[in-house]
Design a protein around this motif. Structure first.
Motif, PDB file in Angstrom:
ATOM      1  N   LYS A 167      31.781  53.066  24.940  1.00  0.00           N
ATOM      2  CA  LYS A 167      31.807  53.827  26.213  1.00  0.00           C
ATOM      3  C   LYS A 167      30.418  53.867  26.844  1.00  0.00           C
ATOM      4  O   LYS A 167      30.224  53.487  27.990  1.00  0.00           O
ATOM      5  CB  LYS A 167      32.294  55.270  25.965  1.00  0.00           C
ATOM      6  CG  LYS A 167      33.625  55.378  25.270  1.00  0.00           C
ATOM      7  CD  LYS A 167      34.052  56.802  25.077  1.00  0.00           C
ATOM      8  CE  LYS A 167      33.127  57.637  24.202  1.00  0.00           C
ATOM      9  NZ  LYS A 167      33.202  57.330  22.774  1.00  0.00           N
ATOM     10  N   THR A 168      29.451  54.351  26.055  1.00  0.00           N
ATOM     11  CA  THR A 168      28.106  54.501  26.604  1.00  0.00           C
ATOM     12  C   THR A 168      27.509  53.136  26.945  1.00  0.00           C
ATOM     13  O   THR A 168      26.861  52.974  27.982  1.00  0.00           O
ATOM     14  CB  THR A 168      27.202  55.244  25.595  1.00  0.00           C
ATOM     15  OG1 THR A 168      27.859  56.447  25.218  1.00  0.00           O
ATOM     16  CG2 THR A 168      25.860  55.583  26.184  1.00  0.00           C
ATOM     17  N   TYR A 169      27.785  52.184  26.077  1.00  0.00           N
ATOM     18  CA  TYR A 169      27.258  50.829  26.304  1.00  0.00           C
ATOM     19  C   TYR A 169      27.681  50.325  27.680  1.00  0.00           C
ATOM     20  O   TYR A 169      26.873  49.841  28.470  1.00  0.00           O
ATOM     21  CB  TYR A 169      27.770  49.898  25.191  1.00  0.00           C
ATOM     22  CG  TYR A 169      27.305  48.471  25.323  1.00  0.00           C
ATOM     23  CD1 TYR A 169      26.138  48.036  24.711  1.00  0.00           C
ATOM     24  CD2 TYR A 169      28.040  47.549  26.069  1.00  0.00           C
ATOM     25  CE1 TYR A 169      25.701  46.719  24.831  1.00  0.00           C
ATOM     26  CE2 TYR A 169      27.616  46.233  26.201  1.00  0.00           C
ATOM     27  CZ  TYR A 169      26.445  45.827  25.583  1.00  0.00           C
ATOM     28  OH  TYR A 169      26.016  44.523  25.708  1.00  0.00           O
ATOM     29  N   ILE A 178      27.091  60.389  32.974  1.00  0.00           N
ATOM     30  CA  ILE A 178      27.061  61.680  32.255  1.00  0.00           C
ATOM     31  C   ILE A 178      27.688  61.427  30.896  1.00  0.00           C
ATOM     32  O   ILE A 178      28.897  61.173  30.795  1.00  0.00           O
ATOM     33  CB  ILE A 178      27.834  62.784  33.014  1.00  0.00           C
ATOM     34  CG1 ILE A 178      27.403  62.854  34.481  1.00  0.00           C
ATOM     35  CG2 ILE A 178      27.635  64.133  32.325  1.00  0.00           C
ATOM     36  CD1 ILE A 178      28.188  63.877  35.312  1.00  0.00           C
ATOM     37  N   ASP A 179      26.867  61.460  29.874  1.00  0.00           N
ATOM     38  CA  ASP A 179      27.340  61.114  28.529  1.00  0.00           C
ATOM     39  C   ASP A 179      27.928  62.350  27.842  1.00  0.00           C
ATOM     40  O   ASP A 179      27.512  63.472  28.112  1.00  0.00           O
ATOM     41  CB  ASP A 179      26.180  60.536  27.698  1.00  0.00           C
ATOM     42  CG  ASP A 179      26.664  59.519  26.669  1.00  0.00           C
ATOM     43  OD1 ASP A 179      27.888  59.390  26.498  1.00  0.00           O
ATOM     44  OD2 ASP A 179      25.811  58.847  26.052  1.00  0.00           O
ATOM     45  N   GLU A 180      28.868  62.099  26.947  1.00  0.00           N
ATOM     46  CA  GLU A 180      29.536  63.149  26.159  1.00  0.00           C
ATOM     47  C   GLU A 180      30.110  64.218  27.082  1.00  0.00           C
ATOM     48  O   GLU A 180      29.878  65.425  26.913  1.00  0.00           O
ATOM     49  CB  GLU A 180      28.558  63.773  25.134  1.00  0.00           C
ATOM     50  CG  GLU A 180      27.852  62.777  24.222  1.00  0.00           C
ATOM     51  CD  GLU A 180      28.758  62.083  23.208  1.00  0.00           C
ATOM     52  OE1 GLU A 180      29.931  62.471  23.078  1.00  0.00           O
ATOM     53  OE2 GLU A 180      28.285  61.119  22.564  1.00  0.00           O
ATOM     54  N   ILE A 181      30.916  63.766  28.027  1.00  0.00           N
ATOM     55  CA  ILE A 181      31.437  64.665  29.058  1.00  0.00           C
ATOM     56  C   ILE A 181      32.313  65.783  28.477  1.00  0.00           C
ATOM     57  O   ILE A 181      32.447  66.858  29.069  1.00  0.00           O
ATOM     58  CB  ILE A 181      32.202  63.865  30.149  1.00  0.00           C
ATOM     59  CG1 ILE A 181      32.596  64.740  31.343  1.00  0.00           C
ATOM     60  CG2 ILE A 181      33.437  63.178  29.584  1.00  0.00           C
ATOM     61  CD1 ILE A 181      31.459  65.218  32.177  1.00  0.00           C
TER      62      ILE A 181
END
Ligand SMILES: Nc1ncnc2c1ncn2[C@@H]1O[C@H](COP(=O)(O)OP(=O)(O)OP(=O)(O)O)[C@@H](O)[C@H]1O
Ligand SMILES: [Mg+2]
Length: 816
Positions: free
Chosen positions: A308-310, A381-384
């Motif tokens: 996801k983050t990648y 926005i990471d780890e939403i």
């Protein structure tokens, strides 16, 4: 019943009966939950509790308003004849000519009591289908237009139960003192007023006219004095006949309302202003510039280690101008390094540091530091799912609602997908979903470590949920095996955590086991082959509780990252008894979060403070929490730690409200008295405008025991607070920023060195024994090692496990 059908029914009813206006009695109705409705009524009708509305207006605005504000699916309406309290018309024909019944056999009593709260405030009867204990039932009194004789009884003046409370109140105002009552009747009246004063129902109803709970008793006392002076024998006898009952309270309440409106306009206004100044409803309207944009939201939705983050970072790097919002300083630092290494100039912005890279158009920041002023092409926005975090959730909510970016990439598990959909429908943003699967499934090793830490292997990460447990496990492993352990836990500075992570990831050393707290759950890319849960319970600040499944999943998911030495992830427990809980957690679907966090901006708190000028800041926050209004999808984030700091700083004179607000957000560990002492000192110096010194010596070397290690942790904490303050207040007042930065780097380094050689027994931070809750909760002592584990889960799962084993024997591996 939807607004439309009722509206047309009423129109038909009105035309058939030649009624041109209707009287809506707001006195006997039940709008406890309906502050919004009451706002509307009070604003439109100038504090009147009963008012006449033309039928046309009634049908189009009032009913629709009730429907749109009502939390009930089926608000009930009854049109009744005031003379005999029976429905005015038992049925009418609807527009299609069908006969429709209008609550045929309901008398006023049944209307009032059906689906309403009891006097004790409990919801009873119809309307209980609503999830809140709120019932909205509305009594509409038919009023004939001038000169038109209706087919029903004329309003009977004698029937006090059905008299207009406004009229009754007017009569009381002009009445002479009544001395004709018997002693016993006065006693009964006293009892009725006492019952009124204690009535949760009445206190709740009074909120609707902005008589706050703290003023309710005073208002009732004054009403009683007024009433006793003025009430007629007829009125008194009517009340006496009802006795100290629910009915008497309900009868008196509308008269009380009239009295309050006339007698306490200032209190009502004050409370009303206070309520409206604590209004946190419609948070999407707080960001008009973001609302003016047509934003595209992409939700990268999936489990851990699925890319996801990648993928979001690819878009971030491709953009002309981008911002990455991280849940942790460490992760922001990692993205900052990674992106710069790939040739995209990127600056770093966290609460403690600002590293500006010349010519950079990209920023990696912690989510709390995100600017809603700047324009970006792409934001991540990471780890939403952290929107639902009870303490920090507001920062994610704010970022999502307020970011001015053409494209916003959200990365997280699916738990907040539905709520993000709702938010997007309110903001008008387009939402796109991108779903991911784990690169490789996570495999559960059913064998476990059989309760023996000697069974650890290279690449294991042992997860423990307290600092004490971490060091005990580290000691046990290093004593009984040839493995050496790195440690990662929350109190370590990000630099030290990173140093420990690198030590563990690096193959050319003997540090091949990691012992970590839930601090490994997010962000760090670690070469973990297997995540072993030392226990699955943790102290939640109050008691020992099982670790929530979502957290278990997140931590277990750290095993086997793509691109690491161990792409196939394994997870297990130390104790066989905990295995079923682990499997259950991993199998559980992501829960669907219903609410996400909010916290007021300073300006909102300031507005609220204007209503309560003479109270302490901690008390102000408490009051805000009690009185703020929130829409159904939001909760107010916990702010206990803010209140603790506020209390500590209470005696520091000369701080403005804004200063206090800012000081309270400093990242201090309020359980650490030394750190709290320094924060107090910083605030005291700041308040007298003296340049704030660090006034803390550098330690001479690395720690030789746990007390010295804790001292290093505290010292770093203090420096981190100093750096944070220097970023949030005027630089001149915190002139030693550079020095604090240097000291922080040195201490992080000393901490790293200390951890490498740490082989001592951990001490509790309070310098005493473990928390009593831990002892009481039945921890068991593990053979020889001085290591204890909580056994609360053991009992729950032991029986289940034995039953299962009997049935199917022992499996070796379970893939989830
Ligand atoms: N397409 C890809 N090519 C190369 N490496 C990748 C790719 N996708 C992901 N990775 C690598 O896989 C690892 C996990 O990816 P990533 O961090 O994006 O997962 P995630 O879904 O965000 O996990 P988490 O929920 O744990 O944050 C990272 O090291 C990342 O660099
Ligand atoms: Mg990620």
């Amino acid at each position: 019943m939807a607004g439309g059908p009722f509206t047309s029914l009423f129109r038909i009813f009105a035309s058939r009966n030649n009624v041109h206006s209707a009287r809506v009695l707001l006195s006997n109705q039940n709008f406890r939950s309906m502050r919004q409705f009451n706002n509307w009524v009070l604003e439109t009708h100038q504090f009147s509790t009963s008012f006449d509305v033309p039928c046309r207006q009634f049908s189009t605005s009032l009913v629709d308003n009730i429907h749109s504000h009502s939390p009930l699916k089926n608000p009930q309406f009854t049109i009744f004849n005031p003379a005999d309290a029976r429905p005015f018309s038992s049925s009418v024909d609807d527009e299609d000519g069908n006969r429709v019944k209008l609550n045929e056999n309901k008398s006023l009593d049944s209307v009032e009591n059906g689906g309403l709260e009891g006097v004790d405030g409990n919801s009873v009867g119809a309307g209980d289908d609503n999830e809140s204990c709120v019932c909205d039932s509305m009594v509409i009194e038919e009023k004939q237009s001038d000169g038109v004789e209706g087919g029903n009884n004329v309003v009977g003046k004698k029937n006090l139960a059905f008299r207009d409370p406004v009229e009754l109140y007017r009569e009381l105002l002009t009445a002479e003192k009544n001395d004709n009552l018997k002693r016993s009747d006065w006693d009964t009246l006293q009892e009725i007023f006492s019952c009124f004063s204690k009535s949760g129902w009445a206190a709740n109803q009074a909120l609707g006219i902005y008589i706050g709970k703290s003023y309710f008793h005073t208002a009732v006392n004054r009403f009683r004095n007024f009433f006793f002076k003025k009430c007629s024998a007829e009125l008194a006898m009517h009340l006496v006949s009802l006795g100290a009952s629910d009915k008497a309270v309900r009868f008196l309440f509308p008269i009380f309302v009239e009295y309050c409106i006339e007698e306490f306009p200032d209190e009502i206004k004050r409370f009303r202003n206070m309520i409206s100044s604590a209004d946190l409803t419609k948070p999407h309207t707080w960001f008009p510039f973001a609302r003016a944009m047509k934003r595209k939201i992409i939700y990268h939705c999936g489990p851990t280690n699925s890319g996801k983050t990648y993928n979001a970072l690819q878009k971030f790097m491709e953009a002309k101008k981008g911002i990455y919002c991280s849940p942790l300083r460490l992760l922001a630092m990692e993205v900052f390094d990674k992106v710069n290494a790939l040739g995209v100039y990127c600056s770093l912005y966290t609460g403690q540091e600002k590293k500006h890279v010349p010519f950079s158009n990209h920023i990696a920041c912690t989510v709390e530091m995100v600017s809603t002023e700047e324009l970006y092409d792409v934001a991540v926005i990471d780890e939403i799912q952290m929107m639902a975090d009870s303490c920090r959730g507001y920062a994610w909510t704010r970022a999502l609602l307020g970011l001015k970016a053409d494209e916003i990439h959200l990365c997280g598990d699916p738990s907040v997908l539905d709520i993000v959909k709702n938010i997007c429908s309110e903001t008008g943003d387009e939402l796109y979903e991108q779903h991911y699967e784990r690169f490789k499934p996570l495999v559960v090793e059913a064998k476990t470590l059989l309760g023996d830490l000697k069974n650890v292997r290279s690449g294991d990460c042992i997860v423990a949920f307290s600092r004490r447990e971490i060091f005990e496990v580290k000691m046990a492993i290093e004593k009984h095996t040839n493995h050496r352990c790195c440690v990662i836990y929350g109190a370590l500075p990000p630099e030290t955590r990173r140093q420990q992570a690198n030590l563990f990831n690096d193959q050319d050393n003997e540090y091949d086991v990691l012992v970590a707290s839930d601090a490994v759950g997010m962000g760090l890319n670690l070469n973990i082959r297997r995540v072993v849960f030392n226990s699955l319970s943790k102290y939640n600040g109050d008691k020992i509780v099982p670790v929530p499944p979502s957290q278990v999943k997140q931590i277990a998911g750290r095993a086997g990252r793509r691109g690491s030495r161990y792409p196939d992830g394994l997870t297990t427990t130390l104790q066989l008894e905990d295995l079923d809980y682990l499997i259950d957690c991993l199998k559980q679907p992501f829960e669907n979060v219903k609410k996400v966090g909010l916290f007021p901006f300073f300006e909102q708190v300031e507005l609220f403070a204007g209503q309560l000028p003479d109270i302490s800041f901690a008390h102000l926050l408490e009051k805000f929490g009690e009185n703020c209004r929130l829409d159904g999808s939001y909760f107010l984030c916990r702010h206990d730690h803010i209140k603790k700091v506020a209390n500590m700083l209470e005696k520091v004179q000369g701080l403005s409200l804004e200063d206090r607000f800012n000081f309270c957000f400093a990242p201090v560990n309020f359980r650490d008295p030394k750190a709290m002492y320094h924060l107090h000192r910083f605030a005291a110096l700041y308040s007298i405008k003296v340049p704030v010194s660090i006034a803390m010596g550098m330690p001479k070397g690395s720690a030789r025991n746990d007390a010295e290690l804790q001292d290093l942790e505290t010292k770093h904490q203090v420096l981190s607070v100093y750096l944070w303050l220097s970023q949030h207040f005027k630089k001149e007042i915190f002139p030693y920023k550079k020095k604090a930065e240097e000291m922080a780097i040195d201490i992080a380094d000393l901490l790293g060195q200390s951890l490498i050689k740490a082989c001592w027994k951990p001490e509790s931070r309070q310098g005493g024994n473990p928390r009593p809750q831990q002892k009481e909760d039945g921890h068991e002592r593990h053979k020889g090692d001085g290591y204890r584990r909580p056994n609360s889960l053991v009992k729950i799962y032991e029986k289940k496990r034995q039953e299962k084993e009997l049935l199917q024997g022992h499996s070796q591996k379970v893939v989830v």
